[in-house]
Every structure is written in C-alpha cells, then in structure tokens.
Scaffold this active site. Structure first.
Site, PDB file in Angstrom:
ATOM      1  CG  ASP A   8      30.904  37.439  22.646  1.00  0.00           C
ATOM      2  OD1 ASP A   8      30.195  38.439  22.462  1.00  0.00           O
ATOM      3  OD2 ASP A   8      31.036  37.314  23.443  1.00  0.00           O
ATOM      4  CG  HIS A   9      27.987  34.962  19.478  1.00  0.00           C
ATOM      5  ND1 HIS A   9      28.969  34.071  20.683  1.00  0.00           N
ATOM      6  CD2 HIS A   9      26.350  34.842  20.295  1.00  0.00           C
ATOM      7  CE1 HIS A   9      28.158  33.994  21.476  1.00  0.00           C
ATOM      8  NE2 HIS A   9      27.352  35.014  22.030  1.00  0.00           N
ATOM      9  CB  CYS A  65      31.199  39.907  25.037  1.00  0.00           C
ATOM     10  SG  CYS A  65      32.047  39.813  27.093  1.00  0.00           S
ATOM     11  N   GLY A  66      28.641  41.013  25.009  1.00  0.00           N
ATOM     12  CA  GLY A  66      27.917  41.878  24.975  1.00  0.00           C
ATOM     13  C   GLY A  66      27.812  42.934  26.688  1.00  0.00           C
ATOM     14  CB  THR A  67      28.505  42.483  29.695  1.00  0.00           C
ATOM     15  OG1 THR A  67      29.067  40.900  29.761  1.00  0.00           O
ATOM     16  CG2 THR A  67      26.744  42.079  29.660  1.00  0.00           C
ATOM     17  N   GLY A  68      31.080  43.497  28.258  1.00  0.00           N
ATOM     18  CA  GLY A  68      31.709  43.466  28.468  1.00  0.00           C
ATOM     19  C   GLY A  68      32.875  42.879  28.950  1.00  0.00           C
ATOM     20  N   GLY A  70      32.624  39.596  30.567  1.00  0.00           N
ATOM     21  CA  GLY A  70      33.188  38.307  30.475  1.00  0.00           C
ATOM     22  C   GLY A  70      34.518  38.336  30.155  1.00  0.00           C
ATOM     23  CG  HIS A  98      45.174  57.121  38.510  1.00  0.00           C
ATOM     24  ND1 HIS A  98      44.060  57.141  39.924  1.00  0.00           N
ATOM     25  CD2 HIS A  98      45.302  58.080  38.251  1.00  0.00           C
ATOM     26  CE1 HIS A  98      44.613  58.582  40.134  1.00  0.00           C
ATOM     27  NE2 HIS A  98      45.068  59.618  39.160  1.00  0.00           N
ATOM     28  CG  ASN A  99      44.302  51.313  37.315  1.00  0.00           C
ATOM     29  OD1 ASN A  99      42.561  51.407  36.915  1.00  0.00           O
ATOM     30  ND2 ASN A  99      44.146  51.825  38.643  1.00  0.00           N
ATOM     31  NE  ARG A 109      23.738  40.282  23.603  1.00  0.00           N
ATOM     32  CZ  ARG A 109      23.956  39.144  24.061  1.00  0.00           C
ATOM     33  NH1 ARG A 109      24.213  39.058  24.683  1.00  0.00           N
ATOM     34  NH2 ARG A 109      24.428  38.292  22.700  1.00  0.00           N
ATOM     35  NE  ARG A 133      48.377  59.047  44.034  1.00  0.00           N
ATOM     36  CZ  ARG A 133      48.861  60.287  43.081  1.00  0.00           C
ATOM     37  NH1 ARG A 133      49.663  60.913  42.659  1.00  0.00           N
ATOM     38  NH2 ARG A 133      47.225  60.476  42.869  1.00  0.00           N
ATOM     39  CG  HIS A 134      49.097  56.162  40.221  1.00  0.00           C
ATOM     40  ND1 HIS A 134      47.870  56.046  41.204  1.00  0.00           N
ATOM     41  CD2 HIS A 134      48.917  57.386  39.665  1.00  0.00           C
ATOM     42  CE1 HIS A 134      47.534  57.013  40.986  1.00  0.00           C
ATOM     43  NE2 HIS A 134      48.291  57.947  40.296  1.00  0.00           N
TER      44      HIS A 134
END
Ligand code: RB5
Length: 148
Positions: A8-9, A65-68, A70, A98-99, A109, A133-134
């Site tokens: 994003d911006h 994004c700013g924080t990851g 959203g 694992h995931n 940011r 298991r994973h």
C-alpha cells in the site's frame, strides 16, 4: 521462482527495493502494488497478490504495508492462503517449515531494508518440511476454512 508482490502507500519504496533484490537472484516478480506517490488500500493489494498465488501463477506472495498486519488479515481471508506476518527470522523460517505459509507479510514501518531482504530470502529459500504432523495441522486449518 515466480513471486507476486504487493504494497500500500506505506511501502512503495521498500516494495521496489525487495523486488529488485529478488530479481537480482533470478526470480520473476509480478508487482501488484502501488507506485511511490500513489495511495492504495492494503486489502486490494492483498487480494490481488493472493489471487496470483491461489491461481498457481505465482509460487509465493509478499505483502508490505505499514505494519504487515492489515495485509495479513486480508490475505488470510482468501481460501488457500496461509499468510505469515513476520519481523524476525525464526518466525519466517518456521512459517515455511511448519506451516507451509504461501504469503509473507511485513511492515515498512517495522523493519528496515536489510531485515526485509533477509526475511524474504529466508521465506523464499526455506521449503516446507513435509512432516506428517505439520501436514495434519495444516489440513485442520483447511478444514476450518471449509466449514465457514
Ligand atoms: C496505512 O496507513 C496503514 O494503516 C497500513 O499500511 C497498515 O499498516 C495496516 O495494517
């Protein structure tokens, strides 16, 4: 590897730097984000990148994004997406091992360019362990998705 990237911006400059970093390593990067000076909403970029992954066109996606945060909320609404919001290397590695995460999110940011480069390198170069298991636990995530 073919990788979709979006932003994003809050993150066009870091997106361009990460894109160039991946291309230097021979990856093909599809840019679904906005350019410097433009404004765009993170759910739109997340949906566009996730579509490239779920269609099979791209093996992995990266969202900034700013924080990851959203980006990860929006991406995890897409059926078949397991998006990991990471700012440390251990989580980035385990999100793949694992995931079997297929989208990496982080914040412009939150992390600097050097950390971002290492996060994407770890994410892109770490395979899923394939451990039973994973896989069983991932199948349970998919089952939750199918119940909704
Ligand atoms: C945009 O200002 C900001 O809210 C967005 O980049 C992101 O941090 C949201 O999670």
């Amino acid at each position: 590897m073919k990788i979709a990237i979006g932003n994003d911006h809050a993150a066009p400059e870091l997106k361009l730097a990460v894109k160039a970093h991946l291309e230097e390593q021979g990856h093909e990067v599809i840019d679904m984000g906005c350019a410097p000076g433009e404004r765009c909403d993170y759910p739109d970029a997340a949906e566009a990148v996730c579509g490239k992954v779920t269609s099979g066109e791209c093996a992995l996606g990266i969202l900034i994004c700013g924080t990851g945060l959203g980006m990860s909320y929006a991406a995890n609404k897409v059926r078949g997406i397991r998006a990991a919001c990471c700012s440390d290397y251990f989580s980035a590695r385990l999100s793949r091992e694992h995931n079997d995460a297929n989208v990496l999110c982080f914040g412009a940011r939150v992390v600097g360019e050097g950390t971002a480069f290492d996060l994407v390198d770890i994410f892109v170069n770490t395979p899923f362990s394939g451990d039973e298991r994973h896989q069983r636990r991932i199948d349970k995530i998919t089952a939750i998705e199918e119940k909704q």
